[in-house]
Scaffold this motif. Structure first.
Motif, PDB file in Angstrom:
ATOM      1  N   ASN A 242       0.806  -1.223   0.000  1.00 48.53           N
ATOM      2  CA  ASN A 242       0.000   0.000   0.000  1.00 48.53           C
ATOM      3  C   ASN A 242       0.837   1.269   0.000  1.00 48.53           C
ATOM      4  O   ASN A 242       0.618   2.156  -0.838  1.00 48.53           O
ATOM      5  N   ASN A 245       2.967   1.796  -3.162  1.00 46.56           N
ATOM      6  CA  ASN A 245       2.143   1.886  -4.371  1.00 46.56           C
ATOM      7  C   ASN A 245       1.370   3.196  -4.445  1.00 46.56           C
ATOM      8  O   ASN A 245       1.166   3.740  -5.525  1.00 46.56           O
ATOM      9  N   ILE A 246       0.947   3.706  -3.293  1.00 46.78           N
ATOM     10  CA  ILE A 246       0.216   4.967  -3.304  1.00 46.78           C
ATOM     11  C   ILE A 246       1.178   6.137  -3.501  1.00 46.78           C
ATOM     12  O   ILE A 246       0.883   7.084  -4.226  1.00 46.78           O
ATOM     13  N   VAL A 249       2.375   7.193  -7.172  1.00 41.74           N
ATOM     14  CA  VAL A 249       1.655   8.196  -7.967  1.00 41.74           C
ATOM     15  C   VAL A 249       2.416   9.521  -7.968  1.00 41.74           C
ATOM     16  O   VAL A 249       2.472  10.211  -8.981  1.00 41.74           O
TER      17      VAL A 249
END
Lengths: 305, 269
Positions: A242, A245-246, A249
């Motif tokens: 998490n 991966n966040i 962005v």
């Protein structure tokens, strides 16, 4: 009504044994069925997938035996991701657990004012969804309007760059620490509460100071909890997804699609359509995690003796 | 200790303060000071109305997943933990070994295969794809198992049997009450993990109408980046705050219950 109950005779309990078989399963069966569907079936299915390979040009799949596994063992992208989470594990987990242990001892020692307040505040981040925690820290790290930007503005130049290549992993470690210190503290704290007060009194009478009491009375009492927390943290580190991966962005060049093994498996599946190889990577990571978790458990047990 | 308290609280304070700012103020004022306009209520209104009120839809989805998923997980874990603790039956050791083994298998390692399997069964992109995997809580089962072993005397069950009660009736009318602190603990942690779940819905769902809050918020956030993007940072921040509040309230209110449930659970370690 209950006062008429005598301890059951051996014969009566034998009669109950049969009933126990049936009734026991009655309670366990619903869990077992859903468990089979959500744990065992995917496990078996994943193993099946890992034995085949997509034929990109001819269509269909061919059986390759352990071919995907040998590919994974020689896959530089996989090992890069693996070594990264290993480094993460070696640095972040000890820091997090030590902080949690210190907090638990401090609150347990009761010398702290408002221990209940401290306990709930430190636990609070656990109630924050991981996604929200990462979004929040992402803003704070960010150079748009975060606290890092304020600091740099104050200093007059870009000193703090949490999302640059050198610092990204540390920044992720900071988020994970922030999220889980409270949760681990609670595990340690509930283990400490079980220490009988007379043991601590006895230690005090024997002339043990606060530090001595911690080392010889309290620390052994939380050893089991430390093993459990360590195992959970190892699992957590190996499946890191998490947070990177966040943040990806924000900095796609720094955080690659194979930043962690789990991200690698995810992108193989969902951007690369390489389902068979993705299942292989997932299984390899699962096996490594289970082996290390098991080893820690064995070591923890041996120390207890 | 106080230093650590600051470290814990500053991001949350930052979030609360930022939720009161307008989008331009967010970009132009320092993080830990208030903006020129107190826009909290306007931000909340915008969060709920933006994009035809999709935030409300996500909130409803999250509630659905929590009520059915976490509720079901609590019921299954309670029944199974109790069954394992109070009945001797063949296969009991095996069930226990498999479930404890499952705790060590990373849930995310299973997620991709689960997605592929569910897509074969035609379950992906439906609420069931999120709910079914949420129904299993190995840790919850473990907690109830330990708790029931401690809290329910065999004599009590024997007495009820002599009075002619069936096993289900004994469970519902006699023993369930003893398990309440354990059940509250399991329920609360199941609620948190379902409410906070991100990875599972992320891979299972592609229709934004089924998103929970976590996936939706991240989509809003990602939408703010890229060419021609319409940044809605203030909505991401306010939405984040609104997502946290229900859980914090639940933890504060149920504090005594879940903490006593955890302590009892650690006796046996």
């Amino acid at each position: 009504m209950t006062s008429t109950a005598n301890p059951p005779s051996p014969r009566a309990s034998r009669a109950h044994t049969q009933r126990h078989h049936r009734r026991g399963w009655l309670f366990v069966a619903p869990f077992a069925v859903v468990f089979a569907l959500t744990f065992l079936a995917p496990l078996v299915y994943a193993f099946g997938l890992s034995l085949f390979r997509d034929q990109a040009f001819f269509g269909g799949t061919v059986f390759v035996g352990l071919g995907n596994y040998t590919q994974a063992l020689g896959d530089a992208k996989f090992w890069e991701a693996f070594l990264r989470v290993l480094l993460f594990l070696a640095v972040q987990v000890p820091i997090m657990l030590l902080l949690a242990l210190v907090a638990a001892f401090a609150i347990d020692s009761a010398r702290l004012h408002a221990a209940g307040f401290f306990r709930i505040v430190i636990f609070l981040p656990y109630a924050v969804p991981g996604v929200v925690a990462v979004l929040m820290w992402g803003f704070i790290y960010g150079d748009h309007f975060g606290l890092a930007a304020d600091l740099n503005h104050l200093l007059g130049r870009d000193v703090v760059e949490p999302l640059s290549g050198n610092w990204a992993l540390t920044s992720i470690g900071n988020i994970v620490t922030w999220e889980f210190v409270g949760y681990n503290m609670l595990i340690f704290y509930s283990a400490l509460k079980v220490v009988p007060p007379d043991q601590i009194e006895a230690a005090a009478i024997d002339g043990a100071g606060a530090l001595r009491t911690i080392v010889s009375v309290k620390l052994p009492a939380v050893r089991g909890a430390i093993v459990v927390a360590t195992i959970f943290s190892i699992i957590g580190s190996f499946q890191l997804f998490n947070e990177p991966n966040i943040l990806r962005v924000l900095v796609p060049n720094v955080i690659t699609t194979n930043y962690t093994p789990n991200m690698y498996a995810y992108y193989l599946s969902f951007s690369g359509q390489q389902y068979n190889y993705s299942a292989t990577v997932a299984i390899v990571m699962g096996v490594i995690t289970a082996v290390i978790a098991y080893a820690v458990q064995l070591r923890g047990k041996r120390k207890e003796m | 200790m106080s230093l650590y308290l600051l470290y814990t609280l500053i991001p949350l304070v930052w979030l609360v303060i930022s939720a009161t700012k307008t989008q331009p103020d967010l970009l132009s004022t320092p993080g830990l000071s208030f903006g020129g306009v107190f826009a909290l209520f306007d931000n909340i209104r915008q969060t709920f109305t933006y994009d035809n009120g999709v935030f409300l839809r996500w909130l409803g989805n999250t509630l659905l997943y929590v009520v059915v998923g976490a509720g079901g997980a609590t019921i299954l874990a309670t029944a199974a933990g109790y069954g394992l603790a109070k009945y001797r039956f063949r296969g009991r050791q095996a069930v226990f070994a498999v479930v404890l083994g499952a705790i060590a298998v990373p849930a995310t390692a299973l997620a991709v295969p689960t997605f592929l399997l569910f897509s074969r069964l035609g379950l992906t992109d439906t609420p069931l794809a999120v709910i079914i995997p949420s129904l299993i809580s190995p840790f919850g089962l473990y907690l109830i198992w330990v708790y029931a072993t401690d809290a329910i005397p065999d004599e009590m069950m024997e007495a009820a049997r002599i009075d002619g009660a069936g096993e289900i009736r004994i469970f519902l009318a006699v023993t369930l009450r003893q398990l309440v602190p354990g059940i509250v603990t399991v329920a609360l942690f199941a609620v948190v993990s379902t409410w906070n779940n991100y990875f599972l819905p992320l891979i299972m769902l592609s229709d934004p109408n089924w998103f929970p809050l976590t996936v939706g918020l991240n989509q809003w956030s990602a939408q703010a980046i890229g060419a021609g993007a319409q940044p809605i940072y203030h909505l991401v921040i306010t939405g984040s705050l609104l997502t946290i509040i229900p859980l914090v309230i639940a933890f504060l209110f149920l504090q005594r219950f879940w903490q006593s449930g955890l302590t009892a659970g650690s006796v046996k370690q």
